[in-house]
Motif scaffolding. Sequence first.
Motif, PDB file in Angstrom:
ATOM      1  N   GLU A  48      18.996 -72.846 -80.050  1.00 18.35           N
ATOM      2  CA  GLU A  48      20.230 -72.122 -80.381  1.00 18.35           C
ATOM      3  C   GLU A  48      21.440 -73.036 -80.570  1.00 18.35           C
ATOM      4  OE1 GLU A  48      19.197 -67.839 -78.285  1.00 18.35           O
ATOM      5  OE2 GLU A  48      20.425 -69.276 -77.162  1.00 18.35           O
ATOM      6  N   ASN A  49      21.400 -74.244 -79.986  1.00 23.15           N
ATOM      7  CA  ASN A  49      22.594 -75.086 -79.990  1.00 23.15           C
ATOM      8  C   ASN A  49      22.489 -76.398 -80.754  1.00 23.15           C
ATOM      9  OD1 ASN A  49      24.376 -73.446 -78.249  1.00 23.15           O
ATOM     10  ND2 ASN A  49      22.717 -73.745 -76.779  1.00 23.15           N
ATOM     11  N   GLU A  50      21.305 -76.727 -81.213  1.00 23.49           N
ATOM     12  CA  GLU A  50      21.138 -77.986 -81.944  1.00 23.49           C
ATOM     13  C   GLU A  50      20.379 -77.750 -83.240  1.00 23.49           C
ATOM     14  OE1 GLU A  50      19.942 -81.487 -79.827  1.00 23.49           O
ATOM     15  OE2 GLU A  50      20.630 -80.660 -77.914  1.00 23.49           O
ATOM     16  N   HIS A  51      20.527 -78.689 -84.144  1.00 25.11           N
ATOM     17  CA  HIS A  51      19.779 -78.635 -85.399  1.00 25.11           C
ATOM     18  C   HIS A  51      18.458 -79.373 -85.222  1.00 25.11           C
ATOM     19  CE1 HIS A  51      18.505 -79.188 -89.509  1.00 25.11           C
ATOM     20  NE2 HIS A  51      18.370 -80.462 -89.227  1.00 25.11           N
ATOM     21  N   LYS A  72      12.511 -69.462 -86.640  1.00 27.72           N
ATOM     22  CA  LYS A  72      12.500 -68.924 -88.004  1.00 27.72           C
ATOM     23  C   LYS A  72      13.873 -68.381 -88.380  1.00 27.72           C
ATOM     24  CE  LYS A  72       9.718 -69.440 -90.286  1.00 27.72           C
ATOM     25  NZ  LYS A  72       9.415 -70.699 -91.013  1.00 27.72           N
ATOM     26  N   GLY A  73      14.543 -67.745 -87.420  1.00 29.57           N
ATOM     27  CA  GLY A  73      15.882 -67.217 -87.673  1.00 29.57           C
ATOM     28  C   GLY A  73      16.898 -68.299 -87.997  1.00 29.57           C
ATOM     29  N   LYS A  74      16.620 -69.511 -87.543  1.00 37.11           N
ATOM     30  CA  LYS A  74      17.526 -70.640 -87.813  1.00 37.11           C
ATOM     31  C   LYS A  74      17.040 -71.509 -88.971  1.00 37.11           C
ATOM     32  CE  LYS A  74      20.013 -72.386 -84.950  1.00 37.11           C
ATOM     33  NZ  LYS A  74      21.250 -72.565 -84.281  1.00 37.11           N
ATOM     34  N   GLY A  75      15.944 -71.098 -89.621  1.00 36.56           N
ATOM     35  CA  GLY A  75      15.421 -71.853 -90.768  1.00 36.56           C
ATOM     36  C   GLY A  75      14.701 -73.137 -90.377  1.00 36.56           C
ATOM     37  N   ILE A  76      14.210 -73.195 -89.156  1.00 37.73           N
ATOM     38  CA  ILE A  76      13.512 -74.385 -88.665  1.00 37.73           C
ATOM     39  C   ILE A  76      12.019 -74.249 -88.953  1.00 37.73           C
ATOM     40  CG2 ILE A  76      12.910 -75.705 -86.583  1.00 37.73           C
ATOM     41  CD1 ILE A  76      15.572 -74.603 -85.362  1.00 37.73           C
ATOM     42  N   ILE A  77      11.425 -75.296 -89.459  1.00 38.21           N
ATOM     43  CA  ILE A  77       9.969 -75.313 -89.632  1.00 38.21           C
ATOM     44  C   ILE A  77       9.355 -75.172 -88.244  1.00 38.21           C
ATOM     45  CG2 ILE A  77       7.981 -76.768 -90.219  1.00 38.21           C
ATOM     46  CD1 ILE A  77       9.782 -78.063 -92.390  1.00 38.21           C
ATOM     47  N   ALA A  78       8.491 -74.176 -88.068  1.00 35.42           N
ATOM     48  CA  ALA A  78       7.892 -73.907 -86.759  1.00 35.42           C
ATOM     49  C   ALA A  78       6.379 -74.050 -86.838  1.00 35.42           C
ATOM     50  CB  ALA A  78       8.267 -72.512 -86.280  1.00 35.42           C
ATOM     51  N   VAL A  79       5.845 -74.863 -85.941  1.00 31.89           N
ATOM     52  CA  VAL A  79       4.416 -75.134 -85.887  1.00 31.89           C
ATOM     53  C   VAL A  79       3.902 -74.737 -84.515  1.00 31.89           C
ATOM     54  CG1 VAL A  79       2.683 -76.970 -85.963  1.00 31.89           C
ATOM     55  CG2 VAL A  79       4.614 -77.013 -87.554  1.00 31.89           C
ATOM     56  N   MET A  80       2.853 -73.944 -84.500  1.00 30.16           N
ATOM     57  CA  MET A  80       2.258 -73.519 -83.235  1.00 30.16           C
ATOM     58  C   MET A  80       1.159 -74.516 -82.869  1.00 30.16           C
ATOM     59  SD  MET A  80       4.283 -71.043 -83.113  1.00 30.16           S
ATOM     60  CE  MET A  80       3.908 -70.191 -81.590  1.00 30.16           C
ATOM     61  N   LEU A  81       1.154 -74.942 -81.612  1.00 35.68           N
ATOM     62  CA  LEU A  81       0.169 -75.898 -81.098  1.00 35.68           C
ATOM     63  C   LEU A  81      -0.403 -75.286 -79.828  1.00 35.68           C
ATOM     64  CD1 LEU A  81      -1.009 -78.849 -81.263  1.00 35.68           C
ATOM     65  CD2 LEU A  81       0.836 -79.490 -79.703  1.00 35.68           C
TER      66      LEU A  81
END
Length: 163
Positions: A48-51, A72-81
């Motif tokens: 929530e506070n960093e890019h 996803k709401g912040k447009g960050i590529i998200a990878v599940m591990l």
Amino acid sequence: MDEKSLLKGKKILLVDDEVDILETLLDILSMCEVKTASDFETAKTLLENEHFDIAVLDIMGVDGYSLLEIAKGKGIIAVMLTAHALSLENTFQSFEKGADLYIPKEKLFKIVVYLEDVLEGRSKGRHSWWKWMERFGPFYDKRFGEDWKKKSEKLLERLKYRV
């Protein structure tokens, strides 16, 4: 590490409740700027506070699906591990919820290749799962039996369509 890696200089958040996994990933992703979190609250605050360019999220122990929603709401590529949540259901749930990739922890030593696949796909306007079947199909055949594809035919067709 390859000086031409697509990951060079990327800011990555690693979230896992297993400290040894975080340490291993820190070593593997040494070409990146990396922050780690071993619990949900720390990860949530960081998201929530960093890019970040990429967030690598464990599913179990840190409420990875809630973190996926934030990323996803912040447009960050998200990878599940994951290790403990390794199932066909979680694979496709990750896909449906917008994860850019789903990686079994047994394959974490090749995470640079997988993350570069996502970045390459994005640069070519392709869906981030574009190489998933090539990379993980044989692993899933061994893990779940070759008939897993028949059981998952509708979901695989959707994956293929979006790739």
